[in-house]
Design a protein around this motif. Structure first.
Motif, short mmCIF file in Angstrom:
data_model
loop_
_atom_site.label_atom_id
_atom_site.label_comp_id
_atom_site.label_asym_id
_atom_site.label_seq_id
_atom_site.Cartn_x
_atom_site.Cartn_y
_atom_site.Cartn_z
N VAL A 60 -8.58 6.89 36.55
CA VAL A 60 -9.27 5.82 35.84
C VAL A 60 -10.77 6.09 35.89
CG1 VAL A 60 -9.69 3.34 35.75
CG2 VAL A 60 -7.45 4.20 36.43
N PRO A 61 -11.45 6.10 34.75
CA PRO A 61 -12.89 6.40 34.76
C PRO A 61 -13.69 5.29 35.45
CG PRO A 61 -12.18 5.73 32.57
CD PRO A 61 -10.93 5.90 33.39
N ASP A 62 -14.84 5.66 36.00
CA ASP A 62 -15.69 4.68 36.69
C ASP A 62 -16.25 3.64 35.73
OD1 ASP A 62 -15.25 6.09 39.01
OD2 ASP A 62 -17.09 7.29 38.84
N ALA A 63 -16.31 3.96 34.45
CA ALA A 63 -16.85 3.01 33.49
C ALA A 63 -16.01 1.73 33.41
CB ALA A 63 -16.93 3.66 32.12
N VAL A 64 -14.74 1.82 33.75
CA VAL A 64 -13.88 0.62 33.75
C VAL A 64 -14.36 -0.35 34.82
CG1 VAL A 64 -11.54 -0.22 34.13
CG2 VAL A 64 -11.91 1.86 32.80
N ARG A 65 -14.60 0.17 36.02
CA ARG A 65 -15.08 -0.70 37.10
C ARG A 65 -16.44 -1.28 36.77
NH1 ARG A 65 -15.54 2.89 40.60
NH2 ARG A 65 -17.79 3.15 40.43
N ASP A 66 -17.34 -0.45 36.21
CA ASP A 66 -18.67 -0.94 35.87
C ASP A 66 -18.61 -2.01 34.79
OD1 ASP A 66 -19.54 0.94 37.68
OD2 ASP A 66 -20.01 2.45 36.14
N ALA A 67 -17.71 -1.83 33.81
CA ALA A 67 -17.62 -2.83 32.74
C ALA A 67 -17.11 -4.17 33.27
CB ALA A 67 -16.69 -2.31 31.64
N VAL A 68 -16.19 -4.13 34.23
CA VAL A 68 -15.67 -5.38 34.82
C VAL A 68 -16.77 -6.06 35.63
CG1 VAL A 68 -14.01 -6.33 36.46
CG2 VAL A 68 -13.29 -4.61 34.80
#
Length: 779
Positions: free
Chosen positions: A444-452
């Motif tokens: 899972v890319p880190d951008a998913v966590r940052d977007a949340v």
């Protein structure tokens, strides 16, 4: 003078059938009835497999035919090979109308029916464990039960009426029960109580047969009939009562401490004939529907679909960083379990609206069968109906259907389904994550966590964070399929493409990327999530599909879409649309972020003295988690199941001992409290005689009291026998004082028998049942 009686005895015997002639008839009736009862009990294990009246017809036919074959073999004294040939003939003649009713011509078999019947004997077992339950009378799946019940009846009745050990007839119905459990459901259902009842009935039959055989041997030896009540009924009742008590304890333990997981049966380990991992993810071909040669091509024609309805192609719950696909990474999760649906799917627990939808396939081609909501039944029509019916598989966990060989033009079918009720956005805000297990996404890319994190407010609930994340994705995103005059938009939904989507300015993609990003964000928050691909009105593009008369809707390539489902504790699986509306995409220069000037915050000086907090929440503590249990309670909960198990085993072991001791106590009490003094004296002598038997001394059943006294150890028996004979045969009545004196002397004599013996010998005498078999235990 002695010749006349000798001549008259045969004449009298001719008027009444001798016991030797009556014995086979009694054995036939009793043995056949016992086998019928045992086969009926064992057949209950097959009911969860079929749940249809056709099973009752098949079972009754099998029992009747099997009984006729066994009785014919008994009457004609046929060898085993001849009985086997008769069994095969009866199976072929009656098997088609009983086990393959769709292939029968009334009550007569047909050629194709006989072929299916014989094939079902070998192949039906494997088909049973690859089909979802119940199967009803689907195809030839009744054949395994029919042939099992038929063989059990033939073998059981033959053994019960012809074998030297009739009690072995109870083994054949046990095979029927074991086979039903093996191909049955994984849940426990009523198998514990049924197994206890079946084994108890078989043991009761075996005990009765054993006592009858022993009584017959004794009668032939002594030359006179043996009382049936004393020699057979009473011992059988004692044994049956012990079995029943043990069965109650075993059943109670099974219900008190049930297994924590589903049981392992054949269907849990069998290799499925349809493996979703062998097929390409339908989401990988999402852009193909938007190409110029497919965008306006009719894909499906649907009737009966409610306004705004969603037609599901497939549910994808496994993400490996490259593609979202159907099924677990190792095939072990419930998401990868596809089974045939012969009758219907249980949707009794689903709250929603029932619909009946007709589907006609036009240009759509894939192995995944489009469905609606939670499927209950599917009925195929047309020239390929038989092939489609046998090739249809369904996964209940993901509500995904598949057709082996793929869907072709002209495939027609009717669905009965339930559209689950959906919560409002306000209700979803207060929802909590569900407990359904889905495969953990990988890469899972880190951008998913940052977007949340960018849209999550401090202290917000999980439901509020989910709504905020999906709203931000729909608000900031723009739709482009990358075809024609659309803005360039790369296809695919791997980790790099999702990273590009969430970090790009502007955010550009289509339903393929937005659904995957939304599912990963929901799982980041804590909600089990999966992607759902299908057709809907306009495909979230703002257009309207072609709708004709009678509610007929034609879905084209442009109507394809992808959404997500999240599992909530309150509403179960909820279908959500994370896609932006179609609008004009701005230029990249218009999306340059402007710096935001924030007012300076005044940081208060540190306190002069450090604040001491007596109770601090650990950094990783969950405020909603229950308080930790004390160590003594954890230890108690860990030991309790083992203690209950040990106590249960001890109860099963000690129960026969307790039953024997209680019966002896009741017998002694009844004898000593007899209303007449003479009866109490006789009861005291019977108590002493039983003590002799239980202590291992040989006492003939026809011996007189004096003969018993002569053979007994010590001198006490002589006085007891004389006092008992005088009370029975004396001219005067016996008073209460004499009866009390007799009992005192008996207690002393019994104590004398026990003196000098070891503790083990005294225990064996106390639990011995020899005195019960003598026929005096009720006096």
């Amino acid at each position: 003078m002695t010749t006349t009686p000798l001549r008259e005895r045969p004449r009298g015997a001719a008027r009444r059938p001798p016991a030797r002639r009556r014995r086979p008839v009694v054995r036939l009736v009793a043995g056949t009835g016992a086998v019928w009862v045992l086969v009926a009990l064992a057949s209950v294990a097959w009911w969860p497999v079929h749940r249809d009246g056709a099973m009752v017809v098949a079972g009754t036919t099998a029992v009747v035919v099997g009984t006729l074959v066994a009785v014919l073999g008994l009457v004609l004294r046929l060898p085993a090979a001849a009985v086997a040939v008769l069994t095969v003939v009866g199976f072929v003649v009656t098997g088609v109308p009983a086990a393959v009713p769709d292939r029968a011509d009334g009550v007569l078999p047909t050629g194709p029916g006989v072929v299916d019947l014989l094939a079902g004997v070998a192949l039906g077992w494997r088909q049973l464990v690859t089909v979802s339950l119940p199967v009803g009378s689907y195809e030839a799946l009744l054949v395994p039960y029919f042939v099992t019940a038929l063989l059990a009846t033939v073998v059981g009745v033959t053994v019960a009426t012809r074998a030297s050990r009739p009690e072995a007839a109870g083994l054949a119905p046990l095979v029927v029960f074991a086979a039903g459990v093996a191909v049955g459901p994984t849940r426990l259902a009523t198998s514990v109580a049924l197994a206890v009842a079946l084994v108890g009935a078989a043991l009761a039959w075996a005990l009765s047969v054993r006592h009858v055989r022993r009584a017959t041997t004794v009668a032939e030896t002594v030359g006179q009939p043996v009382p049936v009540l004393r020699a057979v009924v009473r011992p059988a009742l004692v044994g049956t009562a012990t079995i029943a008590a043990a069965a109650l304890v075993a059943t109670g333990l099974g219900l008190l401490v049930p297994p924590s997981a589903g049981r392992t049966v054949a269907r849990t380990d069998v290799v499925r004939p349809f493996d979703p991992r062998d097929h390409v993810s339908p989401l990988s071909g999402f852009r193909a529907y938007q190409e110029d040669d497919q965008v306006d091509v009719p894909q499906l024609t649907v009737t009966g679909l409610p306004r705004g309805g969603f037609v599901r192609i497939a549910t994808l719950d496994t993400y490996d960083g490259v593609v979202y696909r159907v099924g677990g990474p190792d095939g072990a999760t419930a998401s990868g379990t596809f089974e045939r649906v012969p009758t219907s799917v249980d949707v009794s627990g689903v709250r929603g609206t029932r619909v009946r939808v007709g589907v006609t396939v036009d240009g759509y081609r894939d192995v995944w069968l489009p469905t609606v909501g939670d499927l209950e039944t599917v009925t195929f029509q047309g020239r390929t109906a038989d092939r489609d019916r046998t090739g249809f598989f369904y996964d209940r966990a993901t509500s995904t259907g598949a057709l082996v060989g793929g869907v072709s033009a002209g495939t027609r079918y009717t669905l009965s389904a339930v559209l689950p009720a959906q919560p409002t956005e306000r209700q979803l805000t207060a929802a909590r994550p569900g407990t359904v297990s889905v495969p953990t996404p990988r890469a899972v890319p880190d951008a998913v966590r940052d977007a949340v994190q960018a849209v999550s407010e401090p202290g917000a609930s999980d439901g509020a964070r989910l709504v905020a994340a999906l709203s931000a994705l729909a608000r900031t995103g723009y739709v482009s399929h990358g075809v024609g005059d659309d803005r360039a938009s790369r296809s695919g939904h791997g980790a790099d493409r999702i990273e590009e989507l969430l970090t790009g300015q502007p955010v550009v993609g289509d339903q393929e990327q937005y659904a995957v990003a939304a599912a990963l964000m929901a799982q980041q928050i804590g909600f089990p999530a999966r992607v759902v691909m299908g057709f809907t009105a306009g495909g979230d593009s703002g257009t309207t599909p072609t709708t004709g008369a009678g509610g007929r809707t034609t879905f084209r390539g442009s109507d394809v879409t992808a959404r997500i489902e999240v599992d909530t504790a309150e509403y179960g699986w909820v279908l959500l649309d994370p896609n932006p509306v179609v609008r004009e995409i701005p230029e990249e220069s218009d999306q340059t972020p402007q710096p935001v000037t924030r007012p300076e915050t005044i940081v208060p000086p540190p306190p002069a003295e450090p604040q001491v907090q007596e109770q601090q929440t650990p950094p990783q503590a969950d405020p909603d988690a229950p308080p930790a249990r004390p160590f003594w309670l954890q230890l108690l909960l860990a030991v309790l199941p083992w203690a209950l198990g040990v106590l249960g085993v001890a109860a099963l072991v000690l129960l026969p001992v307790v039953v024997v001791l209680v019966l002896k106590r009741l017998r002694r009490r009844r004898r000593r409290r007899a209303p007449a003094a003479r009866a109490r004296v006789v009861g005291a002598w019977d108590e002493y005689r039983d003590a002799l038997l239980d202590n291992g001394h040989a006492v003939a059943a026809t011996a007189t009291r004096r003969e018993v006294a002569v053979a007994a150890p010590g001198d006490a028996a002589t006085g007891l026998s004389a006092l008992a004979d005088r009370a029975v045969f004396g001219p005067s009545d016996v008073d209460d004082r004499t009866a009390d004196r007799m009992w005192d002397a008996t207690d002393a004599a019994v104590a004398e028998l026990r003196s000098g013996r070891t503790r083990r010998e005294r225990f064996r005498a106390a639990v011995s049942v020899r005195s019960f078999r003598s026929g005096r235990w009720v006096r």
